[in-house]
Scaffold this motif. Structure first.
Motif, PDB file in Angstrom:
ATOM      1  N   ASN A  25       0.805  -1.216   0.000  1.00  0.00           N
ATOM      2  CA  ASN A  25       0.000   0.000   0.000  1.00  0.00           C
ATOM      3  C   ASN A  25       0.841   1.271   0.000  1.00  0.00           C
ATOM      4  N   LEU A  26       2.146   1.108  -0.092  1.00  0.00           N
ATOM      5  CA  LEU A  26       3.043   2.258  -0.074  1.00  0.00           C
ATOM      6  C   LEU A  26       3.867   2.301  -1.358  1.00  0.00           C
ATOM      7  N   ILE A  27       4.360   3.491  -1.677  1.00  0.00           N
ATOM      8  CA  ILE A  27       5.205   3.646  -2.866  1.00  0.00           C
ATOM      9  C   ILE A  27       6.662   3.623  -2.429  1.00  0.00           C
ATOM     10  N   ARG A  28       7.447   2.810  -3.101  1.00  0.00           N
ATOM     11  CA  ARG A  28       8.873   2.733  -2.769  1.00  0.00           C
ATOM     12  C   ARG A  28       9.658   3.667  -3.683  1.00  0.00           C
ATOM     13  N   ASN A  35      22.237  10.153  -7.939  1.00  0.00           N
ATOM     14  CA  ASN A  35      21.620  10.961  -6.877  1.00  0.00           C
ATOM     15  C   ASN A  35      20.306  11.623  -7.264  1.00  0.00           C
ATOM     16  N   LYS A  36      19.450  10.834  -7.910  1.00  0.00           N
ATOM     17  CA  LYS A  36      18.110  11.335  -8.197  1.00  0.00           C
ATOM     18  C   LYS A  36      17.092  10.395  -7.566  1.00  0.00           C
ATOM     19  N   PRO A  37      15.952  10.940  -7.168  1.00  0.00           N
ATOM     20  CA  PRO A  37      14.912  10.050  -6.633  1.00  0.00           C
ATOM     21  C   PRO A  37      14.232   9.295  -7.773  1.00  0.00           C
ATOM     22  N   VAL A  38      14.017   8.020  -7.589  1.00  0.00           N
ATOM     23  CA  VAL A  38      13.385   7.187  -8.621  1.00  0.00           C
ATOM     24  C   VAL A  38      12.250   6.394  -7.977  1.00  0.00           C
ATOM     25  N   ILE A  39      11.084   6.422  -8.623  1.00  0.00           N
ATOM     26  CA  ILE A  39       9.963   5.619  -8.130  1.00  0.00           C
ATOM     27  C   ILE A  39      10.212   4.171  -8.521  1.00  0.00           C
ATOM     28  N   ASP A  40      10.186   3.306  -7.548  1.00  0.00           N
ATOM     29  CA  ASP A  40      10.475   1.890  -7.803  1.00  0.00           C
ATOM     30  C   ASP A  40       9.168   1.143  -8.052  1.00  0.00           C
ATOM     31  N   ILE A  41       8.716   1.194  -9.299  1.00  0.00           N
ATOM     32  CA  ILE A  41       7.422   0.599  -9.632  1.00  0.00           C
ATOM     33  C   ILE A  41       7.476  -0.920  -9.521  1.00  0.00           C
ATOM     34  N   PHE A  94      -2.202   4.284  -8.269  1.00  0.00           N
ATOM     35  CA  PHE A  94      -1.740   3.267  -7.326  1.00  0.00           C
ATOM     36  C   PHE A  94      -2.888   2.503  -6.674  1.00  0.00           C
ATOM     37  N   ASP A  95      -3.889   3.221  -6.242  1.00  0.00           N
ATOM     38  CA  ASP A  95      -4.985   2.585  -5.522  1.00  0.00           C
ATOM     39  C   ASP A  95      -5.630   1.450  -6.312  1.00  0.00           C
ATOM     40  N   ASP A  96      -5.948   1.739  -7.560  1.00  0.00           N
ATOM     41  CA  ASP A  96      -6.644   0.743  -8.369  1.00  0.00           C
ATOM     42  C   ASP A  96      -5.788  -0.487  -8.624  1.00  0.00           C
ATOM     43  N   THR A  97      -4.553  -0.245  -9.096  1.00  0.00           N
ATOM     44  CA  THR A  97      -3.709  -1.382  -9.447  1.00  0.00           C
ATOM     45  C   THR A  97      -3.340  -2.167  -8.206  1.00  0.00           C
ATOM     46  N   ASN A  98      -3.080  -1.436  -7.136  1.00  0.00           N
ATOM     47  CA  ASN A  98      -2.712  -2.106  -5.899  1.00  0.00           C
ATOM     48  C   ASN A  98      -3.854  -2.996  -5.427  1.00  0.00           C
ATOM     49  N   SER A 194      -1.403  -4.318 -12.173  1.00  0.00           N
ATOM     50  CA  SER A 194      -0.392  -3.295 -12.435  1.00  0.00           C
ATOM     51  C   SER A 194       0.579  -3.739 -13.518  1.00  0.00           C
ATOM     52  N   SER A 195       0.757  -5.017 -13.640  1.00  0.00           N
ATOM     53  CA  SER A 195       1.648  -5.510 -14.670  1.00  0.00           C
ATOM     54  C   SER A 195       1.162  -6.884 -15.065  1.00  0.00           C
TER      55      SER A 195
END
Ligand SMILES: [Zn+2]
Length: 205
Positions: A25-28, A35-41, A94-98, A194-195
């Motif tokens: 339920n959280l985004i990693r 040194n950049k933030p990356v969403i870990d899908i 996120f909500d739907d796929t999760n 989601s995948s």
């Protein structure tokens, strides 16, 4: 059949609001080598992950307070960085796929309780009716090749997640009789996963 009383849900803490929740339920978010933030899908990127709730309050606060940059060990994340837009958009979806991924695991658990679940290559091989095969996205090459003989779904769930859903250890592959209500439920869900990866163009016709 053993009862599933030892359900293990991995918990993580939102770096911003400090509320603990299922990691599903959280985004990693991870820090890239440059040194950049990356969403870990995929949930599989290396490095120390920081978790954040997929809701606009936490994201706004993360932006204003610099709390996310701090948690990642970055000096700051520019407020006009594309990252924030990506994060907001991802949080919306996120909500739907999760939910769909969660439902998939729930259906697998229910089918196990109903005795309809085939676990492992041998059980699937010996089953004489048509099946829907589901493999973990980190399964072995051998399992993947075996699954190539069947109508196969590869959702974004790991061996660990599949094992938890199936109530067994080290589960890389499961199957459900295609004629079962469970298989039909899963096929309905796949629109929202989601995948997904269907092998075979007319897999379910
Ligand atoms: Zn939060």
């Amino acid at each position: 059949m053993a009862k599933s009383s030892n359900k293990h849900i991995p918990l993580r803490i939102c770096a911003i609001c400090r509320v603990r929740g299922s990691k599903y339920n959280l985004i990693r978010i991870v820090k890239s080598p440059d040194n950049k933030p990356v969403i870990d899908i995929s949930g599989k990127l290396p490095g120390r992950g920081v978790y954040i709730c997929p809701d606009s309050e936490c994201i706004e606060l993360a932006k204003k307070s610099g709390g996310l940059a701090h948690a990642l060990g970055l000096r700051n994340i520019d407020s006009d960085s594309e990252f924030w837009l990506e994060l907001e958009n991802y949080a919306k979806s996120f909500d739907d796929t999760n939910l769909a991924d969660k439902r998939l695991r729930a259906v697998i658990g229910l089918s196990r309780k109903a005795g309809a679940l085939l676990i492992g290559v041998d059980n699937i091989k010996n089953f004489t009716h048509k099946v829907l095969v589901i493999i973990a996205n980190d399964c072995s090459e051998g399992v993947r090749n075996f699954a190539g003989n069947y109508k196969t779904l590869t959702p974004s769930i790991s061996i660990q997640e599949l094992s938890e859903a199936a109530g067994s250890r080290g589960v890389q592959i499961i199957a459900l009789p295609l004629s079962s209500g469970f298989a039909k439920k899963i096929l309905n869900l796949t629109q929202q996963l989601s995948s997904k990866n269907f092998e075979g163009s007319n897999a379910f016709e």
